[in-house]
Scaffold this motif. Structure first.
Motif, PDB file in Angstrom:
ATOM      1  N   VAL A   1       0.842  -1.211   0.000  1.00  0.00           N
ATOM      2  CA  VAL A   1       0.000   0.000   0.000  1.00  0.00           C
ATOM      3  C   VAL A   1       0.873   1.254   0.000  1.00  0.00           C
ATOM      4  O   VAL A   1       0.634   2.198  -0.767  1.00  0.00           O
ATOM      5  N   ILE A   2       1.916   1.279   0.828  1.00  0.00           N
ATOM      6  CA  ILE A   2       2.779   2.465   0.926  1.00  0.00           C
ATOM      7  C   ILE A   2       3.492   2.723  -0.399  1.00  0.00           C
ATOM      8  O   ILE A   2       3.507   3.852  -0.907  1.00  0.00           O
ATOM      9  N   ALA A   3       4.078   1.667  -0.966  1.00  0.00           N
ATOM     10  CA  ALA A   3       4.763   1.832  -2.254  1.00  0.00           C
ATOM     11  C   ALA A   3       3.756   2.027  -3.386  1.00  0.00           C
ATOM     12  O   ALA A   3       3.977   2.822  -4.305  1.00  0.00           O
ATOM     13  N   GLY A   4       2.625   1.312  -3.296  1.00  0.00           N
ATOM     14  CA  GLY A   4       1.626   1.376  -4.361  1.00  0.00           C
ATOM     15  C   GLY A   4       0.956   2.732  -4.467  1.00  0.00           C
ATOM     16  O   GLY A   4       0.658   3.194  -5.573  1.00  0.00           O
ATOM     17  N   MET A   5       0.738   3.404  -3.333  1.00  0.00           N
ATOM     18  CA  MET A   5       0.123   4.736  -3.389  1.00  0.00           C
ATOM     19  C   MET A   5       1.052   5.736  -4.062  1.00  0.00           C
ATOM     20  O   MET A   5       0.594   6.697  -4.691  1.00  0.00           O
ATOM     21  N   GLY A   6       2.345   5.512  -3.947  1.00  0.00           N
ATOM     22  CA  GLY A   6       3.286   6.341  -4.697  1.00  0.00           C
ATOM     23  C   GLY A   6       3.100   6.152  -6.187  1.00  0.00           C
ATOM     24  O   GLY A   6       3.070   7.120  -6.961  1.00  0.00           O
ATOM     25  N   PHE A   7       2.939   4.904  -6.590  1.00  0.00           N
ATOM     26  CA  PHE A   7       2.734   4.621  -8.018  1.00  0.00           C
ATOM     27  C   PHE A   7       1.367   5.074  -8.500  1.00  0.00           C
ATOM     28  O   PHE A   7       1.222   5.486  -9.661  1.00  0.00           O
ATOM     29  N   PHE A   8       0.384   4.988  -7.643  1.00  0.00           N
ATOM     30  CA  PHE A   8      -0.940   5.538  -7.955  1.00  0.00           C
ATOM     31  C   PHE A   8      -0.799   7.027  -8.296  1.00  0.00           C
ATOM     32  O   PHE A   8      -1.326   7.508  -9.303  1.00  0.00           O
TER      33      PHE A   8
ATOM     34  N   ALA B 254       1.933  -6.072  -7.797  1.00  0.00           N
ATOM     35  CA  ALA B 254       0.796  -5.381  -7.169  1.00  0.00           C
ATOM     36  C   ALA B 254       1.100  -3.899  -6.976  1.00  0.00           C
ATOM     37  O   ALA B 254       0.213  -3.048  -7.136  1.00  0.00           O
ATOM     38  N   VAL B 255       2.341  -3.580  -6.617  1.00  0.00           N
ATOM     39  CA  VAL B 255       2.747  -2.169  -6.510  1.00  0.00           C
ATOM     40  C   VAL B 255       2.602  -1.487  -7.866  1.00  0.00           C
ATOM     41  O   VAL B 255       2.028  -0.392  -7.974  1.00  0.00           O
ATOM     42  N   PHE B 256       3.099  -2.155  -8.911  1.00  0.00           N
ATOM     43  CA  PHE B 256       3.057  -1.562 -10.247  1.00  0.00           C
ATOM     44  C   PHE B 256       1.619  -1.479 -10.769  1.00  0.00           C
ATOM     45  O   PHE B 256       1.285  -0.578 -11.547  1.00  0.00           O
ATOM     46  N   ALA B 257       0.762  -2.423 -10.346  1.00  0.00           N
ATOM     47  CA  ALA B 257      -0.632  -2.423 -10.799  1.00  0.00           C
ATOM     48  C   ALA B 257      -1.385  -1.178 -10.345  1.00  0.00           C
ATOM     49  O   ALA B 257      -2.396  -0.805 -10.946  1.00  0.00           O
ATOM     50  N   MET B 258      -0.874  -0.521  -9.310  1.00  0.00           N
ATOM     51  CA  MET B 258      -1.499   0.723  -8.863  1.00  0.00           C
ATOM     52  C   MET B 258      -1.380   1.813  -9.921  1.00  0.00           C
ATOM     53  O   MET B 258      -2.099   2.809  -9.878  1.00  0.00           O
TER      54      MET B 258
ATOM     55  N   GLY C 160      -4.229   4.397 -10.884  1.00  0.00           N
ATOM     56  CA  GLY C 160      -3.964   5.828 -10.952  1.00  0.00           C
ATOM     57  C   GLY C 160      -4.428   6.446 -12.260  1.00  0.00           C
ATOM     58  O   GLY C 160      -4.967   7.566 -12.282  1.00  0.00           O
ATOM     59  N   ILE C 161      -4.235   5.711 -13.366  1.00  0.00           N
ATOM     60  CA  ILE C 161      -4.726   6.183 -14.673  1.00  0.00           C
ATOM     61  C   ILE C 161      -6.245   6.309 -14.643  1.00  0.00           C
ATOM     62  O   ILE C 161      -6.820   7.307 -15.096  1.00  0.00           O
ATOM     63  N   LEU C 162      -6.900   5.284 -14.100  1.00  0.00           N
ATOM     64  CA  LEU C 162      -8.363   5.299 -13.989  1.00  0.00           C
ATOM     65  C   LEU C 162      -8.832   6.437 -13.076  1.00  0.00           C
ATOM     66  O   LEU C 162      -9.813   7.119 -13.376  1.00  0.00           O
ATOM     67  N   ALA C 163      -8.113   6.651 -11.976  1.00  0.00           N
ATOM     68  CA  ALA C 163      -8.491   7.723 -11.043  1.00  0.00           C
ATOM     69  C   ALA C 163      -8.357   9.096 -11.691  1.00  0.00           C
ATOM     70  O   ALA C 163      -9.202   9.972 -11.486  1.00  0.00           O
ATOM     71  N   GLY C 164      -7.283   9.291 -12.479  1.00  0.00           N
ATOM     72  CA  GLY C 164      -7.094  10.566 -13.164  1.00  0.00           C
ATOM     73  C   GLY C 164      -8.250  10.878 -14.100  1.00  0.00           C
ATOM     74  O   GLY C 164      -8.763  12.009 -14.132  1.00  0.00           O
ATOM     75  N   ALA C 165      -8.672   9.856 -14.858  1.00  0.00           N
ATOM     76  CA  ALA C 165      -9.805  10.040 -15.762  1.00  0.00           C
ATOM     77  C   ALA C 165     -11.093  10.287 -14.984  1.00  0.00           C
ATOM     78  O   ALA C 165     -11.911  11.137 -15.358  1.00  0.00           O
ATOM     79  N   THR C 166     -11.278   9.568 -13.875  1.00  0.00           N
ATOM     80  CA  THR C 166     -12.489   9.712 -13.067  1.00  0.00           C
ATOM     81  C   THR C 166     -12.592  11.103 -12.448  1.00  0.00           C
ATOM     82  O   THR C 166     -13.665  11.722 -12.447  1.00  0.00           O
TER      83      THR C 166
ATOM     84  N   ALA D 185      -1.960  15.651  -5.438  1.00  0.00           N
ATOM     85  CA  ALA D 185      -1.092  15.723  -4.255  1.00  0.00           C
ATOM     86  C   ALA D 185      -1.659  14.951  -3.068  1.00  0.00           C
ATOM     87  O   ALA D 185      -0.919  14.549  -2.168  1.00  0.00           O
ATOM     88  N   ILE D 186      -2.973  14.723  -3.056  1.00  0.00           N
ATOM     89  CA  ILE D 186      -3.617  14.156  -1.863  1.00  0.00           C
ATOM     90  C   ILE D 186      -3.136  12.741  -1.531  1.00  0.00           C
ATOM     91  O   ILE D 186      -2.716  12.479  -0.399  1.00  0.00           O
ATOM     92  N   PRO D 187      -3.176  11.774  -2.481  1.00  0.00           N
ATOM     93  CA  PRO D 187      -2.747  10.419  -2.102  1.00  0.00           C
ATOM     94  C   PRO D 187      -1.279  10.359  -1.683  1.00  0.00           C
ATOM     95  O   PRO D 187      -0.918   9.583  -0.783  1.00  0.00           O
ATOM     96  N   ALA D 188      -0.428  11.171  -2.312  1.00  0.00           N
ATOM     97  CA  ALA D 188       0.986  11.185  -1.930  1.00  0.00           C
ATOM     98  C   ALA D 188       1.154  11.716  -0.513  1.00  0.00           C
ATOM     99  O   ALA D 188       1.928  11.183   0.293  1.00  0.00           O
ATOM    100  N   LEU D 189       0.412  12.763  -0.196  1.00  0.00           N
ATOM    101  CA  LEU D 189       0.498  13.381   1.133  1.00  0.00           C
ATOM    102  C   LEU D 189       0.032  12.412   2.217  1.00  0.00           C
ATOM    103  O   LEU D 189       0.617  12.347   3.307  1.00  0.00           O
ATOM    104  N   LEU D 190      -1.003  11.625   1.908  1.00  0.00           N
ATOM    105  CA  LEU D 190      -1.556  10.691   2.889  1.00  0.00           C
ATOM    106  C   LEU D 190      -0.578   9.581   3.260  1.00  0.00           C
ATOM    107  O   LEU D 190      -0.653   9.030   4.364  1.00  0.00           O
TER     108      LEU D 190
END
Length: 527
Positions: free
Chosen positions: A26-33, A167-171, A175-181, A223-228
């Motif tokens: 989760v910690i590494a994956g949110m960075g990739f997200f 799984a880290v890279f799958a984030m 992240g691509i989906l979140a950007g579009a959303t 910036a929000i997910p990185a900050l969290l």
């Protein structure tokens, strides 16, 4: 002679899947997200930037970014990412993974916010400021590639290491989906509040002044997910492999992993000293060239070739979206409607092909192995790219073939993600010695970004119509989309061949793969 493995590293390799594994993902994956959100959200608002800042009434068309400005706005983050991969990859081996990890995240947070605050009284000043902050945003993103992969590989057990890194890279897909959303939600909200007629009906009024807030909000929300996750990154202990094999501090490595694994571990300083004395060659030494030269060539070339194809998808994305009716002609939409429909189309593509491909890799990598998945992925990409390119104009121009057009497009990028786009990230984090692991991953990733720059911009020019007057405004004539896609098919085929330089790493400890479990300096690692 082979030496017994360090107890602390053996404990990590044999550990059952525990809570700390998921925490690390989760910690590494949110960075990739965040990385993916920031890199790819620009494509949802590029058309809006053109309408806002480059509208010319004499053309009787919606404003669009000039080719040089478009290349700068879209490409500057890729250039920053390439530089960041090299710099932070090297720094991660010199100062430690944890110490550098927080710096990359802070840089991403600051530059995400600053990108949205890009100031200026003219189009040129706004774009210049945006490009400045997007470069440094990319620089921070670049550092996340080698550090996230290395940290995850060094924390994981050998049985599920590939799935955890995947799984880290799958984030990235999430992240691509979140950007579009996010772009869908923000543009829909503004369109509801400031609804305007289409460009054809009202050329000036179709772009409300408030639309300038849309792209800024989309950028700043990154910036929000990185900050969290910043606090949790700082709480992570340094990896035992770096502490023991690079710093030579066996006691600290044992203490850190005793807390993580909740078992008592012995510090084996004598063993650490022997390993470090027998295995201390540098990146530019003949010993490295003999042991890992072909491995580094393999990881660099496959990532380079993959990213040329992966980032060139925009060449024919417009034709696909238009063919299925997801993207009407620009003149029939207002500025905010265009953002909404571009974002919706990208979200559908991510859901249908991008995101599933990543998670198929997570599910099957420990069964099939890295080598098999990468070979299969390049092969299928080659097949689907040729199937798209040879009858390209027939598929595009005839309504009865549009479903085939969409399926071929989707499968090309499904097998990129269930294939080399995932494995080229995983393997460089496994096959090099600990003291060079982050550096070599950074070099491999930077090679990929060089390919991305060629794919996104070199092929953008190459894909222009070969007949004068039919190319996009501001571009010279090119080879045409069909010829460009055939070339990309050949590039995928080359990726298939260069995969044979990369070893299989499934089920083996990192020290066994790199040769660090041997005290004999003349030992050559698994080929």
């Amino acid at each position: 002679m082979a030496g017994a493995e360090l107890e602390v590293l053996s404990a990590l390799d044999k550990a059952k899947t525990q809570w700390y594994h998921f925490t690390a993902i989760v910690i590494a994956g949110m960075g990739f997200f965040t990385d993916a959100y920031d890199l790819f959200c620009i494509s949802t608002v590029t058309k809006l930037l053109g309408r806002l800042y480059y509208y010319d009434p004499s053309t009787h068309k919606p404003g669009s970014l000039p080719p040089n400005v478009s290349a700068a706005v879209n490409g500057v983050a890729l250039c920053g990412t390439l530089a960041g991969q090299l710099f932070f990859g090297w720094l991660g081996d010199k100062l430690g993974r944890k110490r550098v990890y927080g710096a990359t995240l802070l840089l991403m947070v600051v530059c995400s916010i600053a990108s949205g605050l890009s100031f200026g009284s003219t189009a040129k000043s706004v774009m210049t400021t945006l490009c400045f902050f997007r470069f440094w945003l990319g620089f921070g993103i670049g550092g996340d590639y080698p550090l996230s992969a290395t940290i995850m590989s060094e924390y994981a057990n050998k049985r599920t290491r590939g799935a955890f890194i995947a799984a880290v890279f799958a984030m990235q897909g999430t992240g691509i989906l979140a950007g579009a959303t996010v772009s869908i939600i923000v543009s829909a909200a503004f369109n509801n509040a400031y609804h305007r007629r289409s460009f054809n009906e009202d050329p000036i009024g179709s772009t409300p002044p408030q639309a300038d807030f849309v792209w800024r909000i989309v950028f700043m929300l990154g910036a929000i997910p990185a900050l969290l996750t910043f606090y949790w990154r700082m709480k992570m202990p340094e990896t035992a492999r770096y502490t023991a094999l690079v710093e030579g501090n066996a006691k600290q490595a044992a203490l850190d992993m005793t807390k993580v694994l909740e078992v008592e571990l012995q510090a084996e300083q004598d063993k650490v000293d022997k390993i470090r004395a027998a295995d201390n060659f540098g990146l530019f030494s003949m010993e490295f060239a003999k042991r890992h030269g072909l491995h580094l060539l393999g990881t660099c070339t496959t990532w380079f070739l993959l990213d040329i194809a992966f980032y060139s998808q925009n060449l024919f994305q417009k034709d696909v979206l238009t063919a299925v009716g997801w993207l009407p002609k620009a003149g029939t939409m207002s500025a905010l409607e265009e953002v909404y429909k571009i974002s919706r189309a990208q979200a559908l593509i991510a859901l249908c092909s991008t995101v599933p491909g990543y998670w198929f890799t997570v599910a099957f990598i420990e069964r099939m192995g890295r080598f098999t998945i990468q070979l299969m992925g390049f092969f299928m990409m080659t097949v689907f790219m040729f199937a798209l390119s040879i009858p390209y104009y027939t598929l595009r121009d005839h309504h009865k073939y549009h479903i085939v057009f969409i399926v071929l497009y989707a499968f090309t990028f499904f097998f990129a993600n269930f294939g080399p786009n995932s494995t080229t990230f995983i393997v460089p984090a496994e096959i090099f010695p600990a003291r060079l692991r982050s550096t070599c991953h950074g070099i491999s990733a930077a090679s990929g970004k060089a390919g991305a720059i060629i794919g996104a911009f070199g092929f953008l020019y190459a894909a222009q119509n070969s007949h004068e007057g039919k190319q996009d405004p501001g571009y010279p004539t090119g080879l045409g989309v069909r010829t460009s896609l055939i070339i990309l098919g050949v590039i995928n085929g080359l990726g298939f061949l260069f995969t044979f330089l990369v070893p299989e790493t499934k089920g083996r400890s990192l020290e066994e793969i790199s040769g660090e479990d041997r005290y004999d300096a003349e030992f050559a690692p698994y080929p």
